[in-house]
Design a protein around this motif. Structure first.
Motif, PDB file in Angstrom:
ATOM      1  N   ASN A 102      10.256   3.921 -51.905  1.00 45.61           N
ATOM      2  CA  ASN A 102      10.856   2.729 -52.489  1.00 45.61           C
ATOM      3  C   ASN A 102      12.089   2.299 -51.700  1.00 45.61           C
ATOM      4  OD1 ASN A 102      11.737   0.692 -54.100  1.00 45.61           O
ATOM      5  ND2 ASN A 102      11.840   1.897 -55.978  1.00 45.61           N
ATOM      6  N   PHE A 103      12.077   1.068 -51.204  1.00 50.40           N
ATOM      7  CA  PHE A 103      13.224   0.523 -50.474  1.00 50.40           C
ATOM      8  C   PHE A 103      14.239  -0.138 -51.404  1.00 50.40           C
ATOM      9  CE2 PHE A 103      11.321   1.856 -46.839  1.00 50.40           C
ATOM     10  CZ  PHE A 103      11.641   1.206 -45.663  1.00 50.40           C
ATOM     11  N   GLY A 104      13.900  -0.299 -52.675  1.00 47.41           N
ATOM     12  CA  GLY A 104      14.803  -0.934 -53.620  1.00 47.41           C
ATOM     13  C   GLY A 104      14.094  -1.979 -54.453  1.00 47.41           C
ATOM     14  N   GLU A 105      14.718  -2.374 -55.540  1.00 43.92           N
ATOM     15  CA  GLU A 105      14.074  -3.277 -56.491  1.00 43.92           C
ATOM     16  C   GLU A 105      13.827  -4.667 -55.923  1.00 43.92           C
ATOM     17  OE1 GLU A 105      18.135  -4.710 -58.848  1.00 43.92           O
ATOM     18  OE2 GLU A 105      16.694  -3.370 -59.825  1.00 43.92           O
ATOM     19  N   ASN A 106      14.559  -5.051 -54.899  1.00 45.31           N
ATOM     20  CA  ASN A 106      14.365  -6.372 -54.310  1.00 45.31           C
ATOM     21  C   ASN A 106      13.270  -6.395 -53.245  1.00 45.31           C
ATOM     22  OD1 ASN A 106      16.398  -7.920 -55.708  1.00 45.31           O
ATOM     23  ND2 ASN A 106      17.909  -6.684 -54.618  1.00 45.31           N
ATOM     24  N   PHE A 107      12.639  -5.256 -53.005  1.00 47.62           N
ATOM     25  CA  PHE A 107      11.602  -5.173 -51.975  1.00 47.62           C
ATOM     26  C   PHE A 107      10.224  -5.058 -52.616  1.00 47.62           C
ATOM     27  CE2 PHE A 107      15.254  -4.430 -49.462  1.00 47.62           C
ATOM     28  CZ  PHE A 107      14.920  -4.749 -48.162  1.00 47.62           C
ATOM     29  N   LYS A 108       9.267  -5.685 -51.976  1.00 47.24           N
ATOM     30  CA  LYS A 108       7.895  -5.606 -52.464  1.00 47.24           C
ATOM     31  C   LYS A 108       6.940  -5.344 -51.309  1.00 47.24           C
ATOM     32  CE  LYS A 108       7.418 -10.675 -52.477  1.00 47.24           C
ATOM     33  NZ  LYS A 108       7.113 -11.859 -53.317  1.00 47.24           N
ATOM     34  N   GLU A 109       5.827  -4.762 -51.637  1.00 46.74           N
ATOM     35  CA  GLU A 109       4.800  -4.461 -50.644  1.00 46.74           C
ATOM     36  C   GLU A 109       3.907  -5.677 -50.442  1.00 46.74           C
ATOM     37  OE1 GLU A 109       2.661  -1.036 -51.887  1.00 46.74           O
ATOM     38  OE2 GLU A 109       4.403   0.300 -51.794  1.00 46.74           O
ATOM     39  N   ALA A 110       3.336  -5.767 -49.245  1.00 44.06           N
ATOM     40  CA  ALA A 110       2.399  -6.852 -48.943  1.00 44.06           C
ATOM     41  C   ALA A 110       1.433  -6.367 -47.870  1.00 44.06           C
ATOM     42  CB  ALA A 110       3.135  -8.101 -48.477  1.00 44.06           C
ATOM     43  N   ARG A 111       0.324  -7.042 -47.776  1.00 43.10           N
ATOM     44  CA  ARG A 111      -0.656  -6.783 -46.720  1.00 43.10           C
ATOM     45  C   ARG A 111      -1.090  -8.140 -46.186  1.00 43.10           C
ATOM     46  NH1 ARG A 111      -3.210  -2.254 -45.133  1.00 43.10           N
ATOM     47  NH2 ARG A 111      -5.221  -2.402 -44.065  1.00 43.10           N
ATOM     48  N   ILE A 112      -0.854  -8.386 -44.922  1.00 45.81           N
ATOM     49  CA  ILE A 112      -1.105  -9.695 -44.330  1.00 45.81           C
ATOM     50  C   ILE A 112      -2.192  -9.574 -43.275  1.00 45.81           C
ATOM     51  CG2 ILE A 112      -0.101 -11.533 -42.911  1.00 45.81           C
ATOM     52  CD1 ILE A 112       2.511 -11.128 -44.391  1.00 45.81           C
ATOM     53  N   GLU A 113      -3.201 -10.405 -43.405  1.00 45.78           N
ATOM     54  CA  GLU A 113      -4.298 -10.448 -42.439  1.00 45.78           C
ATOM     55  C   GLU A 113      -3.883 -11.310 -41.246  1.00 45.78           C
ATOM     56  OE1 GLU A 113      -7.287  -9.021 -42.409  1.00 45.78           O
ATOM     57  OE2 GLU A 113      -7.367  -8.138 -44.437  1.00 45.78           O
TER      58      GLU A 113
END
Length: 292
Positions: free
Chosen positions: A2-13
């Protein structure tokens, strides 16, 4: 991790690979952070807290590494060229809405950042490379000292699955031994980060992809670099390196980079090879000073 509450995961094609990443932060200015070998985007976990208030930070896994896609290899290793990796990152940033951005890379990520600054000069506003000299310079100045210190460059490029089979016998030992050999004597890696590196690197496909990265460096990347010989990075370049490492002992680092970029500044930090984990506050301070 976890990088912090302001960070989210994504997957980009992208057109060449699906890229896994985390992104976030309180700032608006985009900053792309590229990891090195044999790690993943997690290596930035100690730097991000210092930078998050100032930037929109994007931390991807390079193709072949972490949880990003591992494209099939090809005879000329172009699937793992720095040009292909740079294209992935340029597409990722565009998908996130960033036409122009800052990029900082460590180790292999620094080589991708170098290629990005050449291939996308209108998009990279400033660049930072950490603990490398240019690939072309290093191969052109190979001697016994270089071959001993960077033996893995010559081991990983061997054909017919030789390094894959040998590393695959005990990938955790190989990875942890690499971290120990390249870091300063006081370095301590976060157990959660280390577990993540081992998880990702233990897959046979990941080991193969990382070898293809190095095979590309010794073949098609050199071809691209030769084609660009004499052409310098246009944007301002920050160079950081560890004063306990091979690069510091071997090169006049800033003088070498002045042959490859028009505006160069930088300094050695008191650490080994893994600057973002050994000296995170100093890395963040140098980046903020450079960008401001």
């Amino acid at each position: 991790m976890n990088f912090g509450e302001n960070f989210k995961e994504a997957r980009i094609e992208t057109s060449g690979a699906a890229i896994n990443l985390v992104h976030g932060g309180q700032g608006r200015q985009p900053l792309l952070l590229l990891h090195g070998y044999p790690q993943t985007h997690v290596m930035w976990h100690r730097v991000v807290p210092f930078l998050a208030p100032h930037f929109h930070i994007v931390c991807p896994d390079l193709r072949g590494y972490g949880d990003s896609e591992r494209p099939p290899s090809d005879p000329d290793h172009s699937a793992y060229s720095k040009r292909a990796m740079a294209s992935d990152m340029a597409q990722v940033m565009k998908e996130l809405g960033h036409e122009q951005f800052l990029v900082a890379g460590h180790d292999r990520g620094a080589r991708v950042a170098h290629r990005m600054a050449l291939d996308y000069p209108e998009r990279v506003s400033r660049a930072c490379v950490m603990d490398i000299a240019p690939t072309l310079h290093m191969f052109n100045h190979t001697d016994q000292q270089f071959a001993t210190g960077y033996y893995h460059w010559f081991f990983l490029i061997q054909p017919d699955g030789l390094p894959e089979r040998m590393i695959g016998c005990d990938p955790e030992y190989y990875l942890t031994e690499k971290l120990k050999r390249w870091s300063g004597p006081e370095a301590q890696f976060d157990p959660d980060a280390l577990a993540e590196y081992v998880r990702c690197f233990s897959e046979p496909a990941a080991i193969h992809a990382s070898c293809e990265d190095y095979r590309a460096a010794a073949t098609i990347d050199l071809k691209h670099d030769e084609q660009d010989r004499g052409r310098k990075i246009e944007c301002p370049l920050l160079v950081l390196w560890g004063n306990q490492g091979f690069v510091h002992r071997t090169y006049d680092v800033l003088e070498v980079w002045r042959g490859y970029a028009k505006q160069v500044e930088g300094q050695a930090l008191d650490c080994g090879h893994f600057l973002p984990e050994e000296a995170p506050e100093e890395v963040a301070r140098a980046l903020l000073g450079f960008i401001r």
